[in-house]
Motif scaffolding. Sequence first.
Motif, PDB file in Angstrom:
ATOM      1  N   GLN A 193      -4.571   3.246  -0.859  1.00 44.45           N
ATOM      2  CA  GLN A 193      -4.653   2.103  -1.687  1.00 44.45           C
ATOM      3  C   GLN A 193      -3.338   1.237  -1.960  1.00 44.45           C
ATOM      4  O   GLN A 193      -2.339   1.556  -1.660  1.00 44.45           O
ATOM      5  CB  GLN A 193      -5.109   3.048  -3.073  1.00 44.45           C
ATOM      6  CG  GLN A 193      -6.528   3.291  -3.124  1.00 44.45           C
ATOM      7  CD  GLN A 193      -6.678   3.962  -4.446  1.00 44.45           C
ATOM      8  OE1 GLN A 193      -6.349   5.128  -4.799  1.00 44.45           O
ATOM      9  NE2 GLN A 193      -7.173   3.104  -5.353  1.00 44.45           N
ATOM     10  N   LEU A 231     -10.800  -7.918  -6.152  1.00 44.36           N
ATOM     11  CA  LEU A 231     -10.593  -6.889  -7.209  1.00 44.36           C
ATOM     12  C   LEU A 231     -11.630  -7.114  -8.342  1.00 44.36           C
ATOM     13  O   LEU A 231     -11.773  -6.191  -9.084  1.00 44.36           O
ATOM     14  CB  LEU A 231      -9.402  -7.119  -8.050  1.00 44.36           C
ATOM     15  CG  LEU A 231      -8.196  -7.034  -6.962  1.00 44.36           C
ATOM     16  CD1 LEU A 231      -6.728  -7.118  -7.675  1.00 44.36           C
ATOM     17  CD2 LEU A 231      -8.011  -5.481  -6.432  1.00 44.36           C
ATOM     18  N   PRO A 248       2.453   2.828 -10.171  1.00 41.81           N
ATOM     19  CA  PRO A 248       1.264   3.394  -9.847  1.00 41.81           C
ATOM     20  C   PRO A 248       1.018   4.693 -10.424  1.00 41.81           C
ATOM     21  O   PRO A 248       0.144   5.311 -10.490  1.00 41.81           O
ATOM     22  CB  PRO A 248       1.409   3.485  -8.335  1.00 41.81           C
ATOM     23  CG  PRO A 248       2.560   3.741  -8.050  1.00 41.81           C
ATOM     24  CD  PRO A 248       3.419   2.863  -8.962  1.00 41.81           C
ATOM     25  N   ARG A 303       0.898  -1.036  -0.029  1.00 42.89           N
ATOM     26  CA  ARG A 303      -0.082   0.035  -0.044  1.00 42.89           C
ATOM     27  C   ARG A 303       0.803   1.111   0.075  1.00 42.89           C
ATOM     28  O   ARG A 303       1.972   1.382   0.524  1.00 42.89           O
ATOM     29  CB  ARG A 303      -0.963  -0.011   1.181  1.00 42.89           C
ATOM     30  CG  ARG A 303      -1.961  -1.147   1.181  1.00 42.89           C
ATOM     31  CD  ARG A 303      -2.701  -1.218   2.518  1.00 42.89           C
ATOM     32  NE  ARG A 303      -3.792  -0.037   2.411  1.00 42.89           N
ATOM     33  CZ  ARG A 303      -4.820  -0.340   1.788  1.00 42.89           C
ATOM     34  NH1 ARG A 303      -5.153  -1.501   1.220  1.00 42.89           N
ATOM     35  NH2 ARG A 303      -5.758   0.442   1.745  1.00 42.89           N
ATOM     36  N   SER A 314      -4.357  -1.547  -6.829  1.00 46.10           N
ATOM     37  CA  SER A 314      -5.622  -0.616  -6.888  1.00 46.10           C
ATOM     38  C   SER A 314      -5.409   0.493  -7.798  1.00 46.10           C
ATOM     39  O   SER A 314      -6.430   0.917  -8.679  1.00 46.10           O
ATOM     40  CB  SER A 314      -6.306  -0.472  -5.693  1.00 46.10           C
ATOM     41  OG  SER A 314      -6.820  -1.731  -4.947  1.00 46.10           O
ATOM     42  N   ARG A 315      -4.288   1.233  -7.470  1.00 47.63           N
ATOM     43  CA  ARG A 315      -3.977   2.481  -8.127  1.00 47.63           C
ATOM     44  C   ARG A 315      -3.803   2.035  -9.817  1.00 47.63           C
ATOM     45  O   ARG A 315      -4.092   2.998 -10.647  1.00 47.63           O
ATOM     46  CB  ARG A 315      -2.834   2.955  -7.668  1.00 47.63           C
ATOM     47  CG  ARG A 315      -2.940   3.638  -6.168  1.00 47.63           C
ATOM     48  CD  ARG A 315      -1.779   4.248  -5.597  1.00 47.63           C
ATOM     49  NE  ARG A 315      -2.227   4.716  -4.364  1.00 47.63           N
ATOM     50  CZ  ARG A 315      -2.740   5.815  -3.756  1.00 47.63           C
ATOM     51  NH1 ARG A 315      -3.151   6.695  -5.049  1.00 47.63           N
ATOM     52  NH2 ARG A 315      -2.974   6.121  -2.732  1.00 47.63           N
ATOM     53  N   CYS A 362      -1.852   8.837 -17.863  1.00 46.22           N
ATOM     54  CA  CYS A 362      -3.454   8.500 -17.926  1.00 46.22           C
ATOM     55  C   CYS A 362      -3.733   8.703 -19.381  1.00 46.22           C
ATOM     56  O   CYS A 362      -4.877   8.351 -19.746  1.00 46.22           O
ATOM     57  CB  CYS A 362      -4.090   9.574 -17.240  1.00 46.22           C
ATOM     58  SG  CYS A 362      -3.968   9.615 -15.376  1.00 46.22           S
ATOM     59  N   ARG A 394      -8.219   1.334 -16.350  1.00 47.89           N
ATOM     60  CA  ARG A 394      -9.401   0.862 -16.510  1.00 47.89           C
ATOM     61  C   ARG A 394     -10.247   1.823 -17.308  1.00 47.89           C
ATOM     62  O   ARG A 394     -11.035   1.427 -18.446  1.00 47.89           O
ATOM     63  CB  ARG A 394     -10.310   0.707 -15.365  1.00 47.89           C
ATOM     64  CG  ARG A 394     -11.567   0.073 -15.402  1.00 47.89           C
ATOM     65  CD  ARG A 394     -12.738   0.012 -14.289  1.00 47.89           C
ATOM     66  NE  ARG A 394     -12.193  -0.692 -13.087  1.00 47.89           N
ATOM     67  CZ  ARG A 394     -12.353  -1.797 -12.844  1.00 47.89           C
ATOM     68  NH1 ARG A 394     -12.973  -2.726 -13.710  1.00 47.89           N
ATOM     69  NH2 ARG A 394     -12.008  -2.359 -11.775  1.00 47.89           N
ATOM     70  N   PRO A 395     -10.291   3.083 -17.186  1.00 51.76           N
ATOM     71  CA  PRO A 395     -10.830   4.177 -18.068  1.00 51.76           C
ATOM     72  C   PRO A 395     -10.414   4.122 -19.463  1.00 51.76           C
ATOM     73  O   PRO A 395     -10.911   4.825 -20.244  1.00 51.76           O
ATOM     74  CB  PRO A 395     -10.479   5.380 -17.410  1.00 51.76           C
ATOM     75  CG  PRO A 395     -10.359   5.342 -16.045  1.00 51.76           C
ATOM     76  CD  PRO A 395      -9.512   3.894 -16.081  1.00 51.76           C
ATOM     77  N   ILE A 446      -5.100  -0.392 -11.277  1.00 49.95           N
ATOM     78  CA  ILE A 446      -6.575  -0.637 -12.069  1.00 49.95           C
ATOM     79  C   ILE A 446      -7.218   0.794 -12.224  1.00 49.95           C
ATOM     80  O   ILE A 446      -7.654   1.028 -13.385  1.00 49.95           O
ATOM     81  CB  ILE A 446      -7.294  -1.347 -10.969  1.00 49.95           C
ATOM     82  CG1 ILE A 446      -6.638  -3.009 -10.856  1.00 49.95           C
ATOM     83  CG2 ILE A 446      -8.573  -1.409 -11.301  1.00 49.95           C
ATOM     84  CD1 ILE A 446      -7.196  -3.903  -9.876  1.00 49.95           C
ATOM     85  N   ASP A 447      -7.253   1.631 -11.280  1.00 48.90           N
ATOM     86  CA  ASP A 447      -7.909   2.916 -11.383  1.00 48.90           C
ATOM     87  C   ASP A 447      -7.244   3.683 -12.602  1.00 48.90           C
ATOM     88  O   ASP A 447      -7.953   4.694 -13.396  1.00 48.90           O
ATOM     89  CB  ASP A 447      -7.782   3.886 -10.069  1.00 48.90           C
ATOM     90  CG  ASP A 447      -8.738   3.099  -9.111  1.00 48.90           C
ATOM     91  OD1 ASP A 447      -9.344   2.351  -9.397  1.00 48.90           O
ATOM     92  OD2 ASP A 447      -8.401   3.812  -7.858  1.00 48.90           O
ATOM     93  N   ARG A 448      -5.994   3.625 -12.998  1.00 50.85           N
ATOM     94  CA  ARG A 448      -5.582   4.498 -14.020  1.00 50.85           C
ATOM     95  C   ARG A 448      -5.658   3.676 -15.449  1.00 50.85           C
ATOM     96  O   ARG A 448      -5.969   4.260 -16.406  1.00 50.85           O
ATOM     97  CB  ARG A 448      -4.115   4.499 -13.996  1.00 50.85           C
ATOM     98  CG  ARG A 448      -3.693   5.573 -12.641  1.00 50.85           C
ATOM     99  CD  ARG A 448      -2.390   6.099 -13.082  1.00 50.85           C
ATOM    100  NE  ARG A 448      -1.971   7.314 -12.155  1.00 50.85           N
ATOM    101  CZ  ARG A 448      -1.573   8.309 -12.189  1.00 50.85           C
ATOM    102  NH1 ARG A 448      -1.142   8.534 -13.389  1.00 50.85           N
ATOM    103  NH2 ARG A 448      -1.668   9.486 -11.294  1.00 50.85           N
TER     104      ARG A 448
END
Length: 214
Positions: free
Chosen positions: A30, A61, A103, A26, A34-35, A107, A41-42, A37-39
């Motif tokens: 997060q 997840l 991480p 971590r 997770s970081r 973007c 996924r979009p 994935i957040d970057r």
Amino acid sequence: MQKPLGVILAGGLATRMGGGDKGLLRIGEQSLLSRVIDRLRPQVDGLALNANGEPARFEDLGLPVISDSIEGFAGPLAGVLAGLDWAAGQGAHSIVTAAADTPFFPCDLVTQLVRASEGQTHPLVLATTPRSGEEALKSGGSKRVNRHPTFGLWPVALRDDLRAALNDGLRKVVLWTDKHDGREALFSTEPFDPFFNVNTPEDLTRAEILLELA
């Protein structure tokens, strides 16, 4: 236009971290994973995680977990191949890979990789960043960029070629991408290298500091 699918590469041994899943470490509130994935996924049309061992440890997840089909921890190309095989089953034409321990990657990673692939029969592009003056001197001035082989755009159409190369013992990513006229997409290193990855406990401490700039 159809976006690529995304595959997060988490199949390494993390030896410099003492083993285990680096992506579950971590920073802030997060995990690294997770970081990532957040970057990612979009930027993609679907997402999977490449990891070996017991997949249940990633159950929270909500991602499909795909393991290497090449035995013996054959490196990131084995994860790429697993991703390409998964994408083929989804009817996709390409994937973009990202490392689970990085991480802060851009973007606009996918946009820039796809743009660099324009005109290629089989889109194959690696992310790069400029080398510092010191790095260029160490390489004799022959290389002006750092290639980041875990961040790339890969064509499903070449998966059987990659499988054959891995079965023949190939492990170095750039040897395979160069063979197929792979291209490069250049990313800025301001305010810091976005492909900074966590390999050691010291890197994890630095990542906490970089969170303020990300």
